[in-house]
Design a protein around this motif. Structure first.
Motif, PDB file in Angstrom:
ATOM      1  N   TRP A 147       0.904  -1.182   0.015  1.00 50.81           N
ATOM      2  CA  TRP A 147       0.038   0.019   0.011  1.00 50.81           C
ATOM      3  C   TRP A 147       1.021   1.312   0.013  1.00 50.81           C
ATOM      4  O   TRP A 147       2.051   1.430   0.645  1.00 50.81           O
ATOM      5  CB  TRP A 147      -0.798   0.143   1.140  1.00 50.81           C
ATOM      6  N   SER A 148       0.611   2.122  -0.862  1.00 54.51           N
ATOM      7  CA  SER A 148       1.265   3.447  -0.988  1.00 54.51           C
ATOM      8  C   SER A 148       0.417   4.373  -1.122  1.00 54.51           C
ATOM      9  O   SER A 148      -0.669   4.359  -1.975  1.00 54.51           O
ATOM     10  CB  SER A 148       2.202   3.288  -2.023  1.00 54.51           C
ATOM     11  N   GLY A 149       0.389   5.629  -0.463  1.00 53.55           N
ATOM     12  CA  GLY A 149      -0.331   6.726  -0.500  1.00 53.55           C
ATOM     13  C   GLY A 149       0.408   8.091  -0.723  1.00 53.55           C
ATOM     14  O   GLY A 149       1.713   8.033  -0.503  1.00 53.55           O
TER      15      GLY A 149
ATOM     16  N   GLN B 210       0.889   4.249  -9.370  1.00 54.97           N
ATOM     17  CA  GLN B 210      -0.488   3.769  -8.578  1.00 54.97           C
ATOM     18  C   GLN B 210      -0.548   3.964  -7.329  1.00 54.97           C
ATOM     19  O   GLN B 210       0.489   3.388  -6.241  1.00 54.97           O
ATOM     20  CB  GLN B 210      -0.907   2.164  -8.996  1.00 54.97           C
ATOM     21  N   TYR B 211      -1.574   4.706  -6.557  1.00 53.28           N
ATOM     22  CA  TYR B 211      -1.609   5.115  -5.111  1.00 53.28           C
ATOM     23  C   TYR B 211      -3.019   4.908  -4.736  1.00 53.28           C
ATOM     24  O   TYR B 211      -3.962   5.430  -5.299  1.00 53.28           O
ATOM     25  CB  TYR B 211      -1.375   6.615  -4.852  1.00 53.28           C
ATOM     26  N   PRO B 212      -3.425   3.866  -4.024  1.00 57.00           N
ATOM     27  CA  PRO B 212      -4.824   3.802  -3.484  1.00 57.00           C
ATOM     28  C   PRO B 212      -5.246   4.900  -2.683  1.00 57.00           C
ATOM     29  O   PRO B 212      -6.539   5.147  -2.920  1.00 57.00           O
ATOM     30  CB  PRO B 212      -4.820   2.607  -2.506  1.00 57.00           C
ATOM     31  N   GLU B 213      -4.537   5.604  -2.042  1.00 58.26           N
ATOM     32  CA  GLU B 213      -4.796   6.736  -1.455  1.00 58.26           C
ATOM     33  C   GLU B 213      -4.336   8.064  -1.761  1.00 58.26           C
ATOM     34  O   GLU B 213      -2.937   8.018  -1.670  1.00 58.26           O
ATOM     35  CB  GLU B 213      -4.803   6.453   0.374  1.00 58.26           C
TER      36      GLU B 213
ATOM     37  N   ARG C 107      -6.393  11.262 -10.873  1.00 60.91           N
ATOM     38  CA  ARG C 107      -7.441  10.259 -10.887  1.00 60.91           C
ATOM     39  C   ARG C 107      -6.935   8.905 -11.698  1.00 60.91           C
ATOM     40  O   ARG C 107      -7.011   7.770 -11.569  1.00 60.91           O
ATOM     41  CB  ARG C 107      -8.712  10.421 -11.763  1.00 60.91           C
ATOM     42  N   GLY C 108      -5.735   9.139 -12.637  1.00 63.44           N
ATOM     43  CA  GLY C 108      -5.168   8.191 -13.278  1.00 63.44           C
ATOM     44  C   GLY C 108      -4.450   7.565 -12.671  1.00 63.44           C
ATOM     45  O   GLY C 108      -4.018   6.164 -12.967  1.00 63.44           O
ATOM     46  N   CYS C 109      -3.922   7.821 -11.488  1.00 63.17           N
ATOM     47  CA  CYS C 109      -2.886   7.026 -10.769  1.00 63.17           C
ATOM     48  C   CYS C 109      -3.538   6.355  -9.287  1.00 63.17           C
ATOM     49  O   CYS C 109      -2.711   6.127  -8.683  1.00 63.17           O
ATOM     50  CB  CYS C 109      -1.822   7.643 -10.444  1.00 63.17           C
ATOM     51  N   ASN C 110      -4.732   6.940  -9.148  1.00 60.41           N
ATOM     52  CA  ASN C 110      -5.647   6.310  -8.106  1.00 60.41           C
ATOM     53  C   ASN C 110      -6.212   4.948  -8.272  1.00 60.41           C
ATOM     54  O   ASN C 110      -7.496   4.886  -8.681  1.00 60.41           O
ATOM     55  CB  ASN C 110      -6.576   7.461  -7.780  1.00 60.41           C
ATOM     56  N   ARG C 111      -5.238   4.028  -8.023  1.00 64.81           N
ATOM     57  CA  ARG C 111      -5.604   2.377  -8.460  1.00 64.81           C
ATOM     58  C   ARG C 111      -5.028   1.555  -7.549  1.00 64.81           C
ATOM     59  O   ARG C 111      -3.998   1.935  -6.857  1.00 64.81           O
ATOM     60  CB  ARG C 111      -5.304   2.397  -9.946  1.00 64.81           C
ATOM     61  N   SER C 112      -5.381   0.369  -7.533  1.00 67.30           N
ATOM     62  CA  SER C 112      -4.708  -0.790  -6.612  1.00 67.30           C
ATOM     63  C   SER C 112      -4.778  -2.110  -7.286  1.00 67.30           C
ATOM     64  O   SER C 112      -6.031  -2.531  -7.773  1.00 67.30           O
ATOM     65  CB  SER C 112      -5.407  -0.846  -5.335  1.00 67.30           C
ATOM     66  N   PRO C 113      -3.624  -2.620  -7.918  1.00 67.79           N
ATOM     67  CA  PRO C 113      -3.856  -3.992  -8.545  1.00 67.79           C
ATOM     68  C   PRO C 113      -4.263  -5.131  -7.603  1.00 67.79           C
ATOM     69  O   PRO C 113      -4.491  -6.229  -7.787  1.00 67.79           O
ATOM     70  CB  PRO C 113      -2.512  -4.209  -8.954  1.00 67.79           C
ATOM     71  N   HIS C 114      -4.277  -4.620  -6.041  1.00 67.10           N
ATOM     72  CA  HIS C 114      -4.515  -5.849  -5.059  1.00 67.10           C
ATOM     73  C   HIS C 114      -5.936  -5.564  -4.496  1.00 67.10           C
ATOM     74  O   HIS C 114      -6.300  -6.232  -3.470  1.00 67.10           O
ATOM     75  CB  HIS C 114      -3.366  -5.443  -3.979  1.00 67.10           C
ATOM     76  N   GLY C 115      -6.779  -4.690  -5.054  1.00 63.51           N
ATOM     77  CA  GLY C 115      -8.161  -4.705  -4.514  1.00 63.51           C
ATOM     78  C   GLY C 115      -8.285  -3.904  -3.328  1.00 63.51           C
ATOM     79  O   GLY C 115      -9.410  -3.806  -2.898  1.00 63.51           O
ATOM     80  N   VAL C 116      -7.498  -3.277  -2.932  1.00 59.38           N
ATOM     81  CA  VAL C 116      -7.322  -2.139  -2.023  1.00 59.38           C
ATOM     82  C   VAL C 116      -8.525  -0.924  -2.532  1.00 59.38           C
ATOM     83  O   VAL C 116      -8.344  -0.507  -3.490  1.00 59.38           O
ATOM     84  CB  VAL C 116      -6.106  -1.452  -1.770  1.00 59.38           C
ATOM     85  N   PRO C 117      -9.541  -0.777  -1.613  1.00 54.48           N
ATOM     86  CA  PRO C 117     -10.318   0.370  -2.062  1.00 54.48           C
ATOM     87  C   PRO C 117      -9.559   1.753  -2.312  1.00 54.48           C
ATOM     88  O   PRO C 117      -8.630   2.070  -1.508  1.00 54.48           O
ATOM     89  CB  PRO C 117     -11.295   0.471  -0.979  1.00 54.48           C
TER      90      PRO C 117
END
Length: 180
Positions: free
Chosen positions: A1-3, A68-71, A91-101
């Motif tokens: 996880w990275s924010g 990619q940053y979930p938060e 918005r383009g990098c607000n994502r998670s390949p691990h299913g983290v909201p």
């Protein structure tokens, strides 16, 4: 996880860094890396990390492309004169390949060069929307929505501040500039 937490200048992170140091001293298992004029990282024992990044100009947002940053948090969002552009880029990098909201979280006080953009983004003062109203705005395909909520806060909501610094209200009332 990275924010990521964004502000316009690294020196603007002084208050956040101070709070993280206090939390670490109270037992939060983190390492603090960085200083006043450089990227700052909060690294947790489990490998998660939060980076505080200064974004002084809109073109600096290009550095996030492909990340990619979930938060993602924008601290004092109205201070960004390019707030809406920042939201679009992030918005383009607000994502998670691990299913983290995933979420983008913004804080701020009234005023600043991006104030009107923040109001526009949250549809404040339009369509009878009131603070605290959850909006589901259509995006992309029919049925796809983005949820936005503006949570207004007042001085009275911060009971600890009023209790621990009762003269703060009087200091605010003494400010001559009505904008402040």
């Amino acid at each position: 996880w990275s924010g990521r937490v964004l502000r316009r200048k690294y020196k603007d992170f002084a208050e956040i860094r101070s709070r993280w140091r206090q939390l670490r001293n109270d037992g939060l298992p983190i390492d603090l890396v960085g200083g006043e004029n450089q990227p700052n990282y909060i690294r947790f024992d489990n490998g998660a990390q939060v980076q505080m990044v200064a974004v002084a100009r809109a073109e600096m947002l290009d550095d996030f492309q492909g990340h990619q940053y979930p938060e993602i948090s924008i601290d004092e969002a109205p201070r960004l004169p390019f707030f809406l552009k920042a939201i679009d880029k992030l918005r383009g990098c607000n994502r998670s390949p691990h299913g983290v909201p995933c979420s983008i979280f913004c804080t701020g006080n009234p005023g600043g060069p991006g104030h009107v953009q923040v109001k526009s983004f949250f549809k404040l003062g339009r369509d009878g929307e009131k603070p605290g109203t959850m909006m589901r705005l259509p995006i992309g395909d029919p049925g796809d929505v983005e949820t936005r909520i503006f949570i207004q806060s007042f001085l009275d909501d911060n009971k600890y501040l009023i209790l621990n610094d009762p003269k703060y209200v009087n200091r605010l009332r003494a400010i001559q500039d009505p904008v402040l």
